[in-house]
Structure formats: structure tokens, C-alpha cells
Scaffold this motif. Structure first.
Motif, PDB file in Angstrom:
ATOM      1  N   ASP A 184       1.178  -1.093   0.294  1.00 21.76           N
ATOM      2  CA  ASP A 184       0.036   0.010  -0.368  1.00 21.76           C
ATOM      3  C   ASP A 184       0.376   1.110  -0.316  1.00 21.76           C
ATOM      4  N   LEU A 185       2.111   1.304  -0.988  1.00 22.04           N
ATOM      5  CA  LEU A 185       2.602   2.587  -0.586  1.00 22.04           C
ATOM      6  C   LEU A 185       2.921   3.073  -1.536  1.00 22.04           C
ATOM      7  N   LYS A 186       2.805   3.897  -0.852  1.00 22.49           N
ATOM      8  CA  LYS A 186       1.282   5.334  -1.983  1.00 22.49           C
ATOM      9  C   LYS A 186       2.426   6.242  -2.678  1.00 22.49           C
ATOM     10  N   ARG A 187       3.957   6.155  -2.896  1.00 23.55           N
ATOM     11  CA  ARG A 187       5.189   6.865  -3.399  1.00 23.55           C
ATOM     12  C   ARG A 187       6.374   5.664  -3.548  1.00 23.55           C
ATOM     13  N   ALA A 188       7.158   5.685  -4.441  1.00 23.67           N
ATOM     14  CA  ALA A 188       8.325   5.226  -4.453  1.00 23.67           C
ATOM     15  C   ALA A 188       9.430   6.489  -3.997  1.00 23.67           C
ATOM     16  N   ALA A 189      11.213   6.611  -3.827  1.00 24.61           N
ATOM     17  CA  ALA A 189      11.564   7.198  -3.074  1.00 24.61           C
ATOM     18  C   ALA A 189      12.620   6.601  -3.982  1.00 24.61           C
TER      19      ALA A 189
ATOM     20  N   LEU B 115      13.471   3.035  -5.252  1.00 30.19           N
ATOM     21  CA  LEU B 115      12.974   2.626  -3.992  1.00 30.19           C
ATOM     22  C   LEU B 115      11.499   2.299  -4.071  1.00 30.19           C
ATOM     23  N   GLY B 116      11.255   0.927  -3.581  1.00 32.14           N
ATOM     24  CA  GLY B 116       9.321   1.297  -3.127  1.00 32.14           C
ATOM     25  C   GLY B 116       8.739   0.178  -4.427  1.00 32.14           C
ATOM     26  N   VAL B 117       9.537   0.736  -5.766  1.00 33.82           N
ATOM     27  CA  VAL B 117       8.749  -0.121  -7.304  1.00 33.82           C
ATOM     28  C   VAL B 117       9.010  -1.204  -6.946  1.00 33.82           C
TER      29      VAL B 117
END
Length: 349
Positions: free
Chosen positions: A130-135, A291-293
Motif C-alpha cells: 500500500d505504498l503511495k510513493r516510491a523514493a 525504491l518501492g517499485v
């Protein structure tokens, strides 16, 4: 074995720099690794053949590990990210990322339009959980050891919850790519005290104190980034929003030129200074992972040289081999489950 797709048309010095960078990377990497050059096939072939029969002829043996994937469109640096992704589905960037989502590649590297790469990576690869954004996680040299700073430009405004997510992402990155078993995570602020900073930072500090899976060491100030920590100890991960992180990154990039100029004026030998400040050269690190994708997407500087691309490809290989993206997904899922159990646990009376 890692197959890395490279945007051969992305960057100020494309296609020559990306193609030369691919050759140099393969010459240093294990023979099991390969590169997919994505872009105008005829243009890529011409430059590739020219380099392997000319200045890089000594590496001609890597040709068998290079595949050429045709992509007729190019996303320009001036293109608006979302519009470009929608209108240029056959661009080197979109096709390069789709190779990975289709299981034909293990990572993607580009020195092209950063905003477009972030949007395309989110749309094509998707985000974990449920991440809203990658960084963007960028490595910063310090007086002690390299630290990862995130976000360094993907998200200008961030909530406290998003800053906590960045801390989780950075912690896995530090473990998988830097080999830090229990990375110390710090929050960048205007003071070490928990009540210092903007609203999001103050709230994030309190949330991070509750994260038992993170080695949160509190706030650090800007000067602590240069030293790699404070009197309280070393730091491995520095968390901030993309506005602050990008300002810090650009400041870092300007430092070597200023220092060399001033010290040369004072009579210090320029060549010696160049070697001493080599760690501040962005081409040494090559690229920063988004990071996060759900996959590997490495963002390189728009002005990347062949050396920078070479090192970015190495980052891509390490990220793929370490299964960093899978580890991030697993870590986030575990932390969400524990947080849910804490919320639903009955009160003891």
C-alpha cells in the motif's frame, strides 16, 4: 545471472555514452550478466559496431552478451512526464521497463527524463503493498562511511507516514546493497530534539519511535550528513522529503568544484585534490534506485558519462542479484501485519 535493460537514447550524451557504458560494464562484470540496449536499433548498431571496432576493440568479446531491442520513440528531457508516458508507449523508456514487467529483464537503467522514469516505473512496475510513493535513494560520501539519503527528488511534499515508509525502504537498501546488518536510520531536521522541524517531521519522529523493526537513532542536522553521524553514533540512512533531499544533493554536487578552485588558488596541486575528492563525483556511484517499485529501476544523472553508466549498470546488477525489491516487499508486508496486530490487540485491564 542478471539481464539489465539500458535506455540507449536517454541522457545528454546518448546514445554514445550509454552504449560505451554498457561495453565497459560487461567487461568488468561476471560473464553471466548481459545488457539489453533499448532504442533505435539502426542507431545503436552503428555506434556499437563502431566502438567495438575502434576505441573499445579490446572488449569486442562482450558483443555476444548485448541484445538490441528496437524502440522507435524517445522521451525528451523537456517532455512532461505523464503526457510523455501516455503518448510515447513505444519509447525506449517504456519498452525498457516493460521488458522487466514481462519477465524478460531483471532491471532497467536510464539517464533520461527523471520525472518520466518515475512515472513510467510506477505505472509499469507498480508499487509494493500500500505504498503511495516510491523514493530515490542516493548514496552520499561522508567523513565516516557512505550513507543513503532518501528521498532525493521524487516527492517534494511528504506526509509523516510517507517519511516512515522511506525509512523502511532505506533500511532494506542499506542492508542489501551496502551490507549493513542493522542500519542506523535518522530523520533529517533542524535540530536533534524530537520537537524540532516541520509538522510532518515532528510527527514522523514519533511514528519512527514505535517502529521496533527499525534502528531509529533520532534526528540529525545537515552538518551530520557530511560527517556521517553525530556524537550519538554513525548513521546509515538519512530520511527527508524530496525537496530537502534534492537541495542537499545539488549542494553536494557543487562542493568539489568550489573546494578545488579555492585550494588551487592557495597553491595546492590540482591533481592531488581531484583524487582526494573523487568520492564526491556522481559518476563514481552511477545511479540511484527508485525504491518501492516492484522491480529494479536505476535513475542516472542526465549528464552521465560512459563511466557513470557503467557504474549504474553495476548498481542494477547488485539490486537484481540481492533481490532487493522482493526484500522490500516482504519487509513492508511484515511491518504492516505487526502494525495491524498492535492496533487490534485487546487492551489489558
Amino acid at each position: 545471472m542478471a539481464r539489465i535493460a539500458l535506455d540507449a537514447m536517454g541522457g545528454d550524451h546518448a546514445p554514445l555514452a550509454p552504449i560505451a557504458g554498457a561495453i565497459l560494464a560487461l567487461a568488468e562484470l561476471d560473464p553471466s550478466h548481459s545488457v539489453q540496449l533499448v532504442g533505435h536499433a539502426s542507431v545503436i548498431t552503428t555506434h556499437l559496431d563502431g566502438l567495438l571496432s575502434g576505441e573499445l576493440a579490446e572488449h569486442a568479446g562482450v558483443r555476444s552478451r548485448i541484445a538490441i531491442v528496437h524502440a522507435p520513440d524517445v522521451i525528451e528531457m523537456s517532455d512532461k512526464p505523464t503526457s510523455a508516458i501516455r503518448q510515447k508507449q513505444k519509447s525506449s523508456m517504456v519498452i525498457g521497463l516493460k521488458l522487466q514487467s514481462d519477465g524478460q529483464s531483471d532491471g532497467f537503467v536510464s539517464a533520461g527524463n527523471t520525472g518520466a522514469q518515475m512515472v513510467a516505473s510506477t505505472f509499469v512496475l507498480k508499487l509494493h503493498g500500500d505504498l503511495k510513493r516510491a523514493a530515490i535513494g542516493t548514496l552520499f560520501p561522508t567523513a565516516r562511511k557512505t550513507v543513503v539519503v532518501l528521498d532525493s527528488g521524487a516527492n517534494v511534499d511528504c506526509s509523516a507516514e510517507e517519511l516512515v515508509d522511506f525509512a523502511r525502504l532505506g533500511s532494506v537498501y542499506a542492508q542489501d546493497l551496502l551490507g549493513r546488518p542493522a542500519p542506523a536510520v535518522a530523520l533529517l531536521s533542524i535540530g536533534e530534539e524530537s520537537e524540532k522541524g516541520c509538522k510532518a517531521v515532528i510527527e514522523a519522529h514519533q511514528l519512527l519511535l514505535r517502529e521496533s523493526d527499525l534502528n531509529f537513532v533520532g534526528n540529525v542536522e545537515g552538518r551530520d550528513v557530511l560527517t556521517g553521524g553525530s556524537e550519538r553514533g554513525d548513521v546509515d540512512v538519512v530520511v527527508c522529503d524530496g525537496f530537502v533531499g534534492n537541495v542537499l544533493l545539488k549542494f553536494y554536487e557543487s562542493m568539489p568544484k568550489l573546494m578545488i578552485g579555492k585550494l588551487v588558488e592557495a597553491g595546492v596541486e590540482k591533481e592531488r585534490l581531484g583524487k582526494a575528492l573523487a568520492a564526491f563525483d556522481y559518476s563514481e556511484y552511477g545511479g540511484a534506485p527508485l525504491l518501492g517499485v516492484r522491480g529494479v529501476s536505476i535513475i542516472s544523472h542526465g549528464s552521465s558519462s560512459s563511466r557513470a553508466i557503467k557504474n549504474a549498470l553495476k548498481v542494477g546488477v547488485r539490486a537484481a542479484e540481492s533481490k532487493m525489491s522482493d526484500n522490500i516487499g516482504a519487509r513492508l508486508a511484515q511491518q504492516r501485519e505487526r502494525a495491524a496486530r498492535r492496533v487490534t490487540a485487546p487492551e489489558v485491564t
